[in-house]
Design an enzyme around this catalytic site. Structure first.
Site, PDB file in Angstrom:
ATOM      1  N   ASP A 188     -13.005   4.112   2.346  1.00 56.44           N
ATOM      2  CA  ASP A 188     -12.346   3.943   3.666  1.00 56.44           C
ATOM      3  C   ASP A 188     -12.916   5.234   4.585  1.00 56.44           C
ATOM      4  O   ASP A 188     -13.960   4.807   5.134  1.00 56.44           O
ATOM      5  CB  ASP A 188     -10.766   4.128   3.667  1.00 56.44           C
ATOM      6  CG  ASP A 188     -10.179   4.302   4.953  1.00 56.44           C
ATOM      7  OD1 ASP A 188     -11.031   3.708   5.920  1.00 56.44           O
ATOM      8  OD2 ASP A 188      -9.002   4.191   5.126  1.00 56.44           O
ATOM      9  N   GLU A 229      -4.577  -5.323   5.679  1.00 58.56           N
ATOM     10  CA  GLU A 229      -3.417  -4.630   6.128  1.00 58.56           C
ATOM     11  C   GLU A 229      -2.906  -4.717   7.633  1.00 58.56           C
ATOM     12  O   GLU A 229      -2.748  -3.676   8.177  1.00 58.56           O
ATOM     13  CB  GLU A 229      -3.302  -3.436   5.667  1.00 58.56           C
ATOM     14  CG  GLU A 229      -4.944  -2.529   6.228  1.00 58.56           C
ATOM     15  CD  GLU A 229      -4.990  -1.300   5.685  1.00 58.56           C
ATOM     16  OE1 GLU A 229      -4.266  -0.667   4.537  1.00 58.56           O
ATOM     17  OE2 GLU A 229      -5.624  -0.443   6.336  1.00 58.56           O
ATOM     18  N   LYS A 260       1.127   5.620  -0.230  1.00 60.70           N
ATOM     19  CA  LYS A 260       0.412   6.680   0.308  1.00 60.70           C
ATOM     20  C   LYS A 260       0.752   7.876  -0.733  1.00 60.70           C
ATOM     21  O   LYS A 260       1.608   8.096  -0.839  1.00 60.70           O
ATOM     22  CB  LYS A 260       0.836   7.215   1.990  1.00 60.70           C
ATOM     23  CG  LYS A 260       0.149   6.102   2.974  1.00 60.70           C
ATOM     24  CD  LYS A 260      -1.142   6.402   3.046  1.00 60.70           C
ATOM     25  CE  LYS A 260      -1.774   5.732   4.124  1.00 60.70           C
ATOM     26  NZ  LYS A 260      -3.169   5.594   4.622  1.00 60.70           N
ATOM     27  N   LYS A 267       0.701  -1.010  -0.093  1.00 61.69           N
ATOM     28  CA  LYS A 267       0.007   0.135  -0.061  1.00 61.69           C
ATOM     29  C   LYS A 267       0.965   1.299   0.088  1.00 61.69           C
ATOM     30  O   LYS A 267       1.672   1.243   0.771  1.00 61.69           O
ATOM     31  CB  LYS A 267      -0.725  -0.090   1.224  1.00 61.69           C
ATOM     32  CG  LYS A 267      -1.862   1.081   1.413  1.00 61.69           C
ATOM     33  CD  LYS A 267      -2.820   0.829   2.585  1.00 61.69           C
ATOM     34  CE  LYS A 267      -3.684   1.966   2.799  1.00 61.69           C
ATOM     35  NZ  LYS A 267      -4.579   1.801   3.706  1.00 61.69           N
ATOM     36  N   GLU A 277      -7.625   3.903  -2.715  1.00 61.71           N
ATOM     37  CA  GLU A 277      -8.346   3.988  -1.521  1.00 61.71           C
ATOM     38  C   GLU A 277      -8.674   5.585  -1.501  1.00 61.71           C
ATOM     39  O   GLU A 277      -7.830   6.368  -1.146  1.00 61.71           O
ATOM     40  CB  GLU A 277      -7.491   3.379  -0.433  1.00 61.71           C
ATOM     41  CG  GLU A 277      -8.190   3.197   0.986  1.00 61.71           C
ATOM     42  CD  GLU A 277      -7.512   2.416   1.908  1.00 61.71           C
ATOM     43  OE1 GLU A 277      -7.091   1.695   1.667  1.00 61.71           O
ATOM     44  OE2 GLU A 277      -7.693   3.008   3.024  1.00 61.71           O
ATOM     45  N   LYS A 305     -12.823  -1.455   8.929  1.00 63.60           N
ATOM     46  CA  LYS A 305     -11.863  -0.770  10.343  1.00 63.60           C
ATOM     47  C   LYS A 305     -12.969  -0.716  11.353  1.00 63.60           C
ATOM     48  O   LYS A 305     -13.842   0.080  11.515  1.00 63.60           O
ATOM     49  CB  LYS A 305     -11.633   0.497   9.992  1.00 63.60           C
ATOM     50  CG  LYS A 305     -10.240   0.702   9.136  1.00 63.60           C
ATOM     51  CD  LYS A 305      -9.849   2.049   8.746  1.00 63.60           C
ATOM     52  CE  LYS A 305      -8.161   2.348   8.357  1.00 63.60           C
ATOM     53  NZ  LYS A 305      -8.128   2.584   6.787  1.00 63.60           N
ATOM     54  N   ASP A 337      -3.540   4.765  -1.338  1.00 66.25           N
ATOM     55  CA  ASP A 337      -4.544   5.370  -0.703  1.00 66.25           C
ATOM     56  C   ASP A 337      -4.127   6.969  -0.585  1.00 66.25           C
ATOM     57  O   ASP A 337      -3.014   7.551  -0.201  1.00 66.25           O
ATOM     58  CB  ASP A 337      -4.108   4.722   0.757  1.00 66.25           C
ATOM     59  CG  ASP A 337      -5.402   5.334   1.839  1.00 66.25           C
ATOM     60  OD1 ASP A 337      -6.309   6.121   1.333  1.00 66.25           O
ATOM     61  OD2 ASP A 337      -5.157   4.969   2.753  1.00 66.25           O
TER      62      ASP A 337
HETATM   63  C1  MUC Z   1      -5.888   4.482   6.172  1.00 66.68           C
HETATM   64  O1  MUC Z   1      -6.389   5.534   5.722  1.00 66.68           O
HETATM   65  O2  MUC Z   1      -5.896   3.427   5.614  1.00 66.68           O
HETATM   66  C2  MUC Z   1      -3.721   2.515   8.026  1.00 66.68           C
HETATM   67  C3  MUC Z   1      -2.777   1.858   7.431  1.00 66.68           C
HETATM   68  C4  MUC Z   1      -2.326   2.942   6.790  1.00 66.68           C
HETATM   69  O3  MUC Z   1      -1.114   2.855   5.835  1.00 66.68           O
HETATM   70  O4  MUC Z   1      -3.024   3.879   6.689  1.00 66.68           O
HETATM   71  C5  MUC Z   1      -3.834   4.177   7.660  1.00 66.68           C
HETATM   72  C6  MUC Z   1      -5.164   4.718   7.601  1.00 66.68           C
HETATM   73 MG    MG Z   2      -6.919   4.660   4.032  1.00 64.12          MG
END
Ligand code: MUC
Ligand code: MG
Length: 376
Positions: free
Chosen positions: A249, A327, A169, A167, A224, A273, A198
């Site tokens: 999410d 995750e 960011k 994953k 995401e 979550k 994400d």
């Molecule tokens: C999210 O926004 O998914 C949890 C793990 C990660 O990499 O980000 C967070 C929250």
């Molecule tokens: Mg997320």
């Protein structure tokens, strides 16, 4: 067996640093704030639950201070001295008297789940309907800040821990560079590991349409929460326009939001979550809506310690099709964990403990140390 009667509920604040900060679209997450809940019954048995927030109220609106106050001032008086008929009844009671406050409700419901399991000798997943899997695939978040660093870390995570999904960011401030970085990582792991990205609500529809064609072309598996949580109509357009997973999410806040998103086809998958949804029962309802709507599921995390991670694992183990795996790597990202035994990941899979309850026990010395530190 006599009914479970709740005699005591205690909350403890723990602050735990991440080994390495995770940069998200809205800022950098350096630590987690945990409210540990201990629930005791009339025989002195104890159940454990965890509420986790990502270093402040900016992710989901709840802060650790708010979680603790909600439990102490509202959930505790509601439950003390009451008999628990079952986890579903308890969840309905919590939801009726406390709206929102998802992480607070999750911690309390999880503690009750653990306690019911300990009293009856059943595992948490058995109480939640029964496990259909005993292990859960776990993805790994890459967040070194550079493509070279991420590829290096990814190679290590691939070889040493067995992760087969990464994953990434995406920062709002540097999406263009992050998209280029993501494409390099997708190419480096092509045929070996899947990559999802994400955006944590960082784009608008124009930005999404600017970046997604390149990412889709490169082979990104899914994106995401690309858009602000409330922008369901635009999310629906993205879900229809692109051939990759659009994972909801922050847009999910409980079963009602899941129903609205599914009805509008404003996602192709739901990230689960329990800390965002309001507890295991609510998360299961969201999973049921996904299954009934033909949507996929990604077993998400709020970077919980082993306690919250194992609670999520019991829940995810009851889900028939976990299309995007999970995750559940939180314990491996924090400087100190609170479990009496090290968190185990074998070949990229989390082994779900067999119970009773969560099958989890605390390292009391660690908890006392972290609680002292949080109070300093
Ligand atoms: C999210 O926004 O998914 C949890 C793990 C990660 O990499 O980000 C967070 C929250
Ligand atoms: Mg997320």
């Amino acid at each position: 067996m006599t009914h479970l009667k709740i005699e005591r509920i205690d909350t403890t604040r723990l602050d735990i640093d991440l080994k390495q900060p995770i940069t998200m679209s809205f800022g950098v997450v350096r630590s987690i704030n945990v409210i540990l809940v201990r629930m005791r019954d009339q025989d002195g048995l104890e159940g454990l639950g965890e509420a986790t927030v990502l270093g402040g109220p900016f992710w989901g609106g709840e802060s650790a201070e708010a979680v603790q106050a909600t439990i102490e001032a509202y959930l505790k008086p509601l439950l003390l001295g009451t008999k628990v008929q079952g986890i579903g009844a308890l969840s309905q009671n919590l939801t009726r008297f406390v709206r929102g406050n998802a992480a607070a409700r999750n911690a309390v419901e999880t503690a009750a789940l653990d306690l019911i399991g300990r009293r009856s000798g059943r595992s948490a997943s058995e109480i939640l309907g029964g496990a259909v899997r005993s292990t859960i695939p776990v993805a790994w978040t890459l967040s070194t800040g550079s493509a070279e660093g991420d590829i290096e870390e990814g190679e290590r995570a691939y070889a040493e821990q067995g992760h087969r999904r990464f994953k990434l960011k995406i920062r709002r401030s540097s999406s263009n560079e992050d998209v280029a970085r993501s494409i390099r990582i997708i190419e480096a792991f092509r045929g070996r590991a899947a990559v999802i990205a994400d955006v944590n609500q960082g784009w608008d529809e124009v930005a999404a349409n600017r970046y997604l064609p390149r990412l889709q072309e490169a082979g990104l598996e899914g994106i995401e929460q690309p858009l602000p949580a409330g922008d369901i109509d635009a999310a629906a357009r993205l879900s229809q326009r692109y051939g990759i997973e659009i994972i909801a999410d922050e847009a999910l806040t409980g079963p009602d939001s899941a129903f609205r998103i599914a009805a509008k086809r404003a996602a192709t998958s739901f990230g689960l979550k329990p800390n965002r949804d309001g507890g295991p029962t609510a998360t299961q309802a969201i999973a049921a809506i996904a299954a009934a709507s033909g949507l996929g599921i990604y077993g998400g995390t709020m970077l919980e310690t082993s306690l919250g991670t194992i609670a999520s694992a019991h829940l995810y183990a009851t889900i028939d099709e976990l299309r995007l795996g999970s995750e559940l790597f939180g314990p491996l990202r924090i400087v100190e964990d609170i479990a009496s035994e090290p968190f185990k990941l074998v070949d990229g899979e989390l082994i779900v403990p067999s119970g009773p309850g969560l099958g989890f026990s605390l390292d009391e010395d660690r908890v006392a140390f972290l609680a002292r530190k949080a109070n300093e």
